[in-house]
Motif scaffolding. Structure first.
Motif, PDB file in Angstrom:
ATOM      1  N   TYR A 275     -13.055   7.005   3.091  1.00  0.00           N
ATOM      2  CA  TYR A 275     -11.669   7.298   3.462  1.00  0.00           C
ATOM      3  C   TYR A 275     -10.950   7.916   2.262  1.00  0.00           C
ATOM      4  O   TYR A 275     -11.036   7.415   1.144  1.00  0.00           O
ATOM      5  N   CYS A 276     -10.237   9.007   2.509  1.00  0.00           N
ATOM      6  CA  CYS A 276      -9.453   9.692   1.472  1.00  0.00           C
ATOM      7  C   CYS A 276      -7.984   9.626   1.860  1.00  0.00           C
ATOM      8  O   CYS A 276      -7.622  10.036   2.973  1.00  0.00           O
ATOM      9  N   ASN A 277      -7.152   9.116   0.964  1.00  0.00           N
ATOM     10  CA  ASN A 277      -5.734   8.954   1.304  1.00  0.00           C
ATOM     11  C   ASN A 277      -4.944  10.255   1.223  1.00  0.00           C
ATOM     12  O   ASN A 277      -3.815  10.315   1.689  1.00  0.00           O
TER      13      ASN A 277
ATOM     14  N   THR B  80       0.854  -1.187   0.000  1.00  0.00           N
ATOM     15  CA  THR B  80       0.000   0.000   0.000  1.00  0.00           C
ATOM     16  C   THR B  80       0.886   1.232   0.000  1.00  0.00           C
ATOM     17  O   THR B  80       1.850   1.307   0.776  1.00  0.00           O
ATOM     18  N   VAL B  81       0.581   2.199  -0.846  1.00  0.00           N
ATOM     19  CA  VAL B  81       1.338   3.450  -0.931  1.00  0.00           C
ATOM     20  C   VAL B  81       0.771   4.426   0.096  1.00  0.00           C
ATOM     21  O   VAL B  81      -0.424   4.740   0.078  1.00  0.00           O
TER      22      VAL B  81
ATOM     23  N   ARG C 159      -4.166   0.956   8.344  1.00  0.00           N
ATOM     24  CA  ARG C 159      -4.957  -0.281   8.292  1.00  0.00           C
ATOM     25  C   ARG C 159      -6.170  -0.115   7.378  1.00  0.00           C
ATOM     26  O   ARG C 159      -6.458  -0.975   6.530  1.00  0.00           O
ATOM     27  N   ILE C 160      -6.898   1.010   7.510  1.00  0.00           N
ATOM     28  CA  ILE C 160      -8.077   1.235   6.672  1.00  0.00           C
ATOM     29  C   ILE C 160      -7.667   1.394   5.213  1.00  0.00           C
ATOM     30  O   ILE C 160      -8.337   0.893   4.304  1.00  0.00           O
TER      31      ILE C 160
END
Length: 346
Positions: A116-118, A37-38, A59-60
């Protein structure tokens, strides 16, 4: 027994190029080919988020779409309890990484939708699309030998137009092999909208300083002795308010302020021992809070309770002529007897 060392890690450390720092972290970066995951540095190095919030965010972000990420679901995967997980989710909401809304499903049930927004900062400041450019070799002039060896382009007939469901934008002319690239218009940039003010402050907001303890105007020895006795006597009424000697010494001036304002000891005990939280983890802080927050105002003086103007009361008198009662300042005749007396005299 000697401590076992990771020989694979030591071999990888020996292959790190360049001089190694004398202190601090040394990175051994191995490229990931699957299951990775980035994570942006804006999240990994966030200065306002706690370590629990960072772990929950990663985690999310690593979970597939549709996975349950509620408080109970995350608490079952982490050693932290539900309180820490709920606080971490509130931190992510306060900084824009998470949004939770309650929606009604087609079957009538209520569910929580989590978004969720990264990279929430990118939503406030969108970037313009880069302009495509040809490689440097295509912009250089060709020699005569290269032009002779280059294949001659064969014209291809355009395909028959097909019906499109939606109107397509006007196509731009296709550049030739030697022509310069046409500039692509950039999309209009919209001004970044400021986030709306939160009605509830985030958990990381600075808290207001606590209110100072009330103090009496004059702390006499008798007032100090009575206040200390009331504080010490609280454990007879509830064992949860057992105070230490230092706590009694600190809270004595506040209790003296209550007694100076003529608060009855029974009223003070009722204010301190009613509706106790379960459990009372810090009895001294709890008593301090109630002595400060529930302090009654001083009683008004006699002059403040006296009405500004007394009500005017006219006494009752008995008529000298008919013995009937009537109100008058001085004894005499009533109105009817005075009228008859004036008519007789006339």
């Amino acid at each position: 027994m000697d401590t076992q060392q990771n020989t694979a890690l030591m071999r990888a450390l020996a292959e790190v190029p360049g001089p190694l720092p004398a202190r601090g972290v040394i990175h051994i970066a191995i490229p990931h080919t699957e299951r990775f995951t980035v994570v942006g540095n804006h999240l990994a190095q966030h200065t306002a988020l706690s370590a629990t919030a960072l772990g929950v965010a990663v985690r999310i972000q690593s979970l597939p779409r549709g996975t349950e990420v509620g408080v109970k679901a995350l608490a079952s995967r982490f050693p932290e309890g539900e309180k820490l997980i709920a606080a971490a989710l509130r931190e992510l909401e306060a900084h824009g990484y998470l949004q939770r809304t309650v929606v009604r499903l087609p079957n009538g049930r209520i569910a929580t939708r989590t978004v969720y927004c990264n990279h929430p900062e990118a939503l406030l400041h969108p970037r313009a699309a880069p302009t495509p450019q040809l490689p440097p070799a295509s912009r250089q002039p060709r020699t005569q030998a290269q032009q002779a060896q280059a294949p001659v382009p064969v014209p291809v007939p355009d395909p028959a137009p097909t019906a499109l469901p939606d109107p397509a934008p006007t196509p731009l002319p296709v550049p030739g092999p030697l022509s310069a690239p046409l500039p692509v218009p950039e999309p209009p940039t919209q001004p970044a909208t400021e986030p709306t003010a939160r009605l509830v402050p985030p958990p990381t907001a600075p808290k207001a300083p606590p209110r100072p303890l009330p103090r009496p105007r004059e702390l006499t020895p008798e007032l100090r002795r009575t206040a200390a006795a009331l504080l010490t006597d609280l454990r007879r009424h509830t064992h949860e308010l057992t105070l230490t000697e230092d706590a009694v010494e600190r809270l004595t001036p506040a209790m003296a302020a209550w007694l100076e304002r003529e608060a009855h000891p029974d009223a003070i005990r009722h204010a301190l021992t009613t509706d106790l939280p379960q459990p009372v983890n810090h009895p001294a802080q709890f008593v301090r809070h109630r002595l400060t927050a529930l302090l009654p105002p001083p009683l008004p003086g006699a002059q403040e309770t006296t009405p500004v103007r007394a009500a005017l009361i006219i006494p009752m008198q008995n008529c000298d002529g008919c013995e009937r009662g009537f109100r008058a300042r001085t004894p005499g005749l009533c109105r009817a007897c005075r009228t008859n007396h004036e008519q007789t005299a006339a």
